[in-house]
Scaffold this motif. Structure first.
Motif, short mmCIF file in Angstrom:
data_model
loop_
_atom_site.label_atom_id
_atom_site.label_comp_id
_atom_site.label_asym_id
_atom_site.label_seq_id
_atom_site.Cartn_x
_atom_site.Cartn_y
_atom_site.Cartn_z
N PHE A 85 0.89 -1.17 0.00
CA PHE A 85 0.00 0.00 0.00
C PHE A 85 0.92 1.21 0.00
N THR A 86 0.92 2.00 -1.09
CA THR A 86 1.82 3.15 -1.21
C THR A 86 1.03 4.44 -1.36
N GLU A 87 1.21 5.34 -0.42
CA GLU A 87 0.53 6.64 -0.46
C GLU A 87 1.19 7.53 -1.52
N GLU A 88 0.54 8.61 -1.86
CA GLU A 88 1.05 9.55 -2.87
C GLU A 88 2.37 10.17 -2.45
N ASP A 89 2.62 10.28 -1.14
CA ASP A 89 3.90 10.85 -0.67
C ASP A 89 4.98 9.77 -0.56
N THR A 90 4.73 8.63 -1.15
CA THR A 90 5.61 7.45 -1.20
C THR A 90 5.74 6.70 0.11
N ALA A 91 5.05 7.11 1.17
CA ALA A 91 5.03 6.31 2.38
C ALA A 91 4.28 5.01 2.07
N SER A 92 4.80 3.89 2.55
CA SER A 92 4.16 2.62 2.21
C SER A 92 4.29 1.61 3.34
N PHE A 93 3.52 0.55 3.22
CA PHE A 93 3.66 -0.60 4.11
C PHE A 93 3.26 -1.85 3.34
N VAL A 94 3.64 -2.99 3.88
CA VAL A 94 3.39 -4.28 3.25
C VAL A 94 2.65 -5.15 4.26
N GLY A 95 1.65 -5.91 3.78
CA GLY A 95 0.92 -6.81 4.66
C GLY A 95 0.20 -7.90 3.90
N PRO A 96 -0.20 -8.96 4.59
CA PRO A 96 -0.90 -10.07 3.95
C PRO A 96 -2.41 -9.85 3.93
N VAL A 97 -3.05 -10.38 2.93
CA VAL A 97 -4.51 -10.33 2.85
C VAL A 97 -5.05 -11.50 3.68
N GLU A 98 -5.91 -11.17 4.64
CA GLU A 98 -6.50 -12.19 5.50
C GLU A 98 -8.00 -11.98 5.60
N TYR A 99 -8.71 -13.07 5.84
CA TYR A 99 -10.14 -12.95 6.12
C TYR A 99 -10.26 -12.74 7.61
N MET A 100 -10.86 -11.64 8.02
CA MET A 100 -10.81 -11.16 9.40
C MET A 100 -12.00 -11.58 10.26
N ALA A 101 -12.73 -12.62 9.91
CA ALA A 101 -13.93 -13.02 10.65
C ALA A 101 -13.64 -13.34 12.11
N ASP A 102 -12.48 -13.89 12.41
CA ASP A 102 -12.15 -14.22 13.80
C ASP A 102 -12.05 -12.97 14.68
N ASP A 103 -11.85 -11.82 14.06
CA ASP A 103 -11.78 -10.55 14.80
C ASP A 103 -13.10 -9.80 14.74
N ASP A 104 -14.18 -10.51 14.48
CA ASP A 104 -15.52 -9.91 14.35
C ASP A 104 -15.56 -8.84 13.26
N TYR A 105 -14.81 -9.07 12.21
CA TYR A 105 -14.74 -8.14 11.08
C TYR A 105 -14.80 -9.00 9.82
N PRO A 106 -15.99 -9.39 9.36
CA PRO A 106 -16.11 -10.34 8.26
C PRO A 106 -15.78 -9.72 6.90
N ALA A 107 -14.50 -9.49 6.67
CA ALA A 107 -14.04 -8.91 5.41
C ALA A 107 -12.60 -9.33 5.16
N PHE A 108 -12.17 -9.25 3.91
CA PHE A 108 -10.76 -9.44 3.58
C PHE A 108 -10.06 -8.11 3.81
N ASP A 109 -8.96 -8.13 4.56
CA ASP A 109 -8.23 -6.90 4.83
C ASP A 109 -6.82 -7.24 5.31
N ILE A 110 -6.05 -6.21 5.64
CA ILE A 110 -4.71 -6.37 6.20
C ILE A 110 -4.82 -6.18 7.71
N PRO A 111 -4.29 -7.11 8.49
CA PRO A 111 -4.35 -6.95 9.95
C PRO A 111 -3.66 -5.67 10.41
N ASP A 112 -4.20 -5.07 11.46
CA ASP A 112 -3.67 -3.81 11.99
C ASP A 112 -2.19 -3.86 12.33
#
Length: 152
Positions: A85-112
């Protein structure tokens, strides 16, 4: 709204893709039992005392779902992909895509835990990144685990 439902599978022991779709030499199947158990089998040729025969071989696989979105290069995003994920100011981070249902968040996303302090994202990280064209698949957790680094 509808989306294409697709899956991919990886051999847990070897971290190789399981060729259940489009296998050229061996016949491979992936099935889901009534209890949700996933079975993966391949039809392998075996040489015995009386010549060649075939038998089904069980495989221990991890199945990952296509999330229905594509990165900035048009590559389909799957559960288990590693994205940048790279912002316009070139700040970025890397993370895995996970299904977050175990965290009561039923969506695919990157863990915090992969999102560095200072990044404020109002909604789903992946949807936000796709909508803004700043998300790129750079690998997956099976072949490229070294790409993951917790920033917090």
């Amino acid at each position: 709204m509808s989306r294409e439902i697709k899956f991919r599978a990886w051999e847990k022991e070897t971290t190789e893709p399981f060729p259940w779709k489009g296998a050229e030499q061996d016949e491979c199947i992936l099935s889901i039992d009534n209890d949700g158990t996933i079975d993966a089998k391949s039809l392998d040729d075996v040489w015995g005392d009386h010549g060649e025969h075939s038998e089904w071989v069980d495989h221990d696989v991890e199945v990952e779902q296509f999330i229905g979105l594509q990165d900035k290069n048009g590559k389909g995003i799957y559960e288990g992909d590693i994205i940048r994920f790279t912002e316009e100011d070139t700040a970025s981070f890397v993370g895995p895509v996970e299904y977050m249902a175990d965290d009561d968040y039923p969506a695919f996303d990157i863990p915090d835990k992969y999102i560095p302090e200072g990044f404020y994202i109002e909604s789903n990280v992946i949807s936000n990144g796709v909508a803004r064209g700043i998300l790129e698949v750079i690998g997956n957790v099976h072949e490229n685990p070294d790409l993951l680094e917790v920033k917090k």
